[in-house]
Enzyme design. Structure first.
Site, PDB file in Angstrom:
ATOM      1  N   CYS A 392       0.814  -1.212   0.000  1.00  0.00           N
ATOM      2  CA  CYS A 392       0.000   0.000   0.000  1.00  0.00           C
ATOM      3  C   CYS A 392       0.850   1.265   0.000  1.00  0.00           C
ATOM      4  O   CYS A 392       2.027   1.255   0.366  1.00  0.00           O
ATOM      5  CB  CYS A 392      -0.927   0.016   1.220  1.00  0.00           C
ATOM      6  SG  CYS A 392      -0.044   0.092   2.796  1.00  0.00           S
ATOM      7  N   CYS A 393       0.218   2.341  -0.429  1.00  0.00           N
ATOM      8  CA  CYS A 393       0.724   3.697  -0.218  1.00  0.00           C
ATOM      9  C   CYS A 393      -0.515   4.547   0.067  1.00  0.00           C
ATOM     10  O   CYS A 393      -1.561   4.003   0.406  1.00  0.00           O
ATOM     11  CB  CYS A 393       1.536   4.204  -1.395  1.00  0.00           C
ATOM     12  SG  CYS A 393       0.671   4.229  -2.985  1.00  0.00           S
ATOM     13  N   ALA A 394      -0.419   5.849  -0.045  1.00  0.00           N
ATOM     14  CA  ALA A 394      -1.557   6.686   0.327  1.00  0.00           C
ATOM     15  C   ALA A 394      -2.793   6.362  -0.497  1.00  0.00           C
ATOM     16  O   ALA A 394      -3.885   6.152   0.036  1.00  0.00           O
ATOM     17  CB  ALA A 394      -1.191   8.161   0.187  1.00  0.00           C
TER      18      ALA A 394
END
Length: 448
Positions: A392-394
Site C-alpha cells: 500500500c501507499c496513500a
C-alpha cells in the site's frame, strides 16, 4: 519502546562521563538563559507600546497562588533531566533540544514582543516568596511562544520513557499542573500555550531519540521534480505566514495558520533535499510523537485527498497469488491480511492492531529510489509465502504499484515493465505508473 519498570533514580548519573557532560551543559545553559531571556525582557521594556493577545474569556481564569509550586518545579526538572541519561550523547541531545527551544523563543520575543495584561493579586507566605523571586527577573513580557511550555514538552517526553505504572501517571498529572500553572499564576495568556507546545515538539523533532536529525543529511536535490514540488510547499508555507502577518492584527484567529505553515515548510524540506526522514516513520509503521503533532495539518490534507480519490474504489485488489495492492488500510480492513508492505512516509499505521508491518518510506508524487524498490520487492516475495500481503501507499496508485510491478518483473511473473503494468491494471486498480518507475532486483536499475 516499553517504559522501564525501575525507578528513574537508579538511572541518574551523578558521577562519570554523563555527570561531567551534564555539569558542562548546565554551566553554559543557565547563564545563557538568564542573559538572553533578560535581554529580551529589557528590549521589550524600552518600547513605548507592547502589544498583547488576549481572549475575552481569559478574564474568567482564576488566580491560584499555590500553583506557583508546580510552576517553579520545572526549574528542578530542567537540571535533573540532564543527569537522567545513559550516555554523554543523550545529554547532548537533550541540551540541544533545550537550546533550540530557547533560541527560537528568544528570537520571537525580540522580533514580536508581547506583554501580559492581568494584575497579579498580592500573595504572602511561601507562594508570595516564590512570586517575589520570580518577579526579580521575569517581567510581563516574553510571552509567545511560551518557553515554559516548550521546555515542559521536552522534559515531559524525556521522563515519560523512563517511568512506569503509577509513577508515570503521577508524572503526567504533575506535568499537566505545570502546564495549567502558566495561566493560573498569571504568567501567560492562552495563545502562548499552543505556540509554546509547537516549539517544544519542533525541538523534539529536530533532535529525535536514537536517530539522526532529519536535517542532518540535507543536500539540495538535483532532481527537477523534487525541487518543483518542494517549491510549491515552500510557497504555501510562506503564503500562510504572510497571511498571519497581514491579518493577525485584525483577528487573532489567523495565528492558527502558523501550524500548517510550519508543517508545509517541513514537507518542503523533504522534497528539496532532506528526504522522507522528516516524517520520522519507523519500520513498523509508527511515527514519532513530535512528527505526529507537527505535521498533523499536512496529514489531514493527505487523508482528505485519499477520501476524494478512493471513496468509490475498493480499498485493495488482488494482483497475483497472495499479493494485494491498495491504499493505506483502515483498522477494520486489516483482518484480511497477514502482513503489510507500506510505501508511505507521511502516514502512520492504524493504531491498536497487531500485524506484521514493513515500511519503506518514500515521498509521494516522485519515483521511489531503486534501492528501496528492490528491498520492497524482496519483502513482498517473502511475505506472500506466509499469507495474504497488502502492498500500500496513500492512494495505491503509484509508490505501492511500482513496488508490486518491480516484484512481478523481478520474480518472473512478468517479462518486462509493460507487462507488469498491464497485469496490475487488469486487477482493477487505476495506477499512475510509467515504465521508468520500475526496477528489477537483478539489474538494480529502472526497467523500461
Amino acid at each position: 519502546m516499553k517504559a522501564a519498570s525501575v525507578s528513574p533514580i537508579g538511572k541518574w548519573r551523578l558521577e562519570g562521563p554523563v555527570a561531567k557532560r551534564a555539569i558542562l551543559w548546565l554551566a553554559f545553559l543557565a547563564p545563557f538563559f538568564y542573559l538572553t531571556y533578560g535581554t529580551a525582557n529589557w528590549l521589550a521594556a524600552q518600547r513605548l507600546h507592547v502589544a498583547h493577545i488576549t481572549f475575552s474569556w481569559e478574564q474568567e481564569i482564576p488566580f491560584l497562588a499555590w500553583t506557583i509550586f508546580p510552576y517553579w518545579s520545572i526549574n528542578a526538572f530542567y537540571g535533573l533531566s540532564l543527569f537522567l541519561n545513559d550516555t554523554p550523547s543523550e545529554v547532548d541531545r537533550l541540551a540541544r533540544r533545550y537550546l533550540t527551544a530557547q533560541m527560537i523563543a528568544v528570537a520571537c520575543f525580540v522580533a514580536f514582543p508581547l506583554t501580559f495584561t492581568f494584575a497579579k493579586p498580592l500573595t504572602s507566605g511561601a507562594p508570595g516568596f516564590l512570586f517575589d523571586l520570580l518577579g526579580g527577573f521575569d517581567k510581563p513580557f516574553n510571552q509567545a511562544p511560551s518557553l515554559h511550555i516548550a521546555l515542559l514538552i521536552i522534559i515531559w517526553e524525556h521522563w515519560r520513557h523512563r517511568l512506569a505504572g503509577a509513577i508515570l501517571w503521577l508524572w503526567h498529572l504533575w506535568c499537566l499542573l505545570i502546564g495549567v500553572s502558566v495561566l493560573t499564576t498569571y504568567q501567560h495568556h492562552f495563545i502562548d500555550i499552543p505556540t509554546g507546545a509547537l516549539l517544544g515538539f519542533f525541538a523534539l523533532w529536530l533532535f529525535p531519540a536514537g536517530e539522526r536529525s532529519p536535517l542532518g543529511d540535507f543536500v539540495l536535490s538535483p532532481n527537477g521534480k523534487h525541487k518543483r514540488i518542494g517549491s510549491y510547499y515552500a510557497a504555501a508555507s510562506l503564503a500562510l505566514l504572510l497571511l498571519v502577518v497581514v491579518e493577525a492584527a485584525r483577528s487573532i484567529i489567523y495565528l492558527i495558520l502558523l501550524w500548517p505553515a510550519l508543517a508545509f515548510g517541513i514537507v518542503a524540506l523533504a522534497y528539496l533535499g532532506a528526504g522522507p526522514g522528516v516524517f520520522q516513520k519507523r519500520q513498523n509503521g509508527t511515527v514519532s510523537l513530535a512528527s505526529l503533532w507537527l505535521l498533523a495539518p499536512y496529514r489531514l490534507g493527505v487523508k482528505i485527498n485519499i477520501y476524494l480519490w478512493t471513496r468509490k474504489l475498493p480499498s485493495s485488489v488482488r494482483i497475483l497469488d497472495n499479493v494485494h495492492l491498495g491504499r493505506l488500510p483502515k483498522r477494520a480492513e486489516l483482518s484480511a491480511f497477514a502482513s503489510v508492505i507500506d510505501l508511505t512516509s507521511e502516514l502512520a499505521r492504524p493504531s491498536g492492531v497487531e500485524i506484521a508491518w514493513r515500511t519503506f518510506p518514500a515521498l509521494d508524487l516522485v519515483p521511489v529510489p531503486p534501492a528501496d524498490l528492490e528491498k520492497a520487492s524482496e519483502a513482498i516475495e517473502n511475505a506472500q509465502m506466509k499469507g495474504p500481503v497488502l502492498v500500500c501507499c496513500a492512494l495505491g496508485f503509484q509508490r505501492s504499484a511500482a513496488a508490486v510491478a518491480s516484484w512481478l518483473v523481478s520474480h518472473g511473473h512478468a517479462v518486462n515493465a509493460e507487462q507488469a503494468i498491464h497485469l496490475i491494471k487488469t486487477g482493477g486498480r487505476p495506477i499512475h505508473l510509467s515504465d521508468e518507475m520500475i526496477v528489477t532486483e537483478e539489474t538494480g536499475e529502472r526497467h523500461g
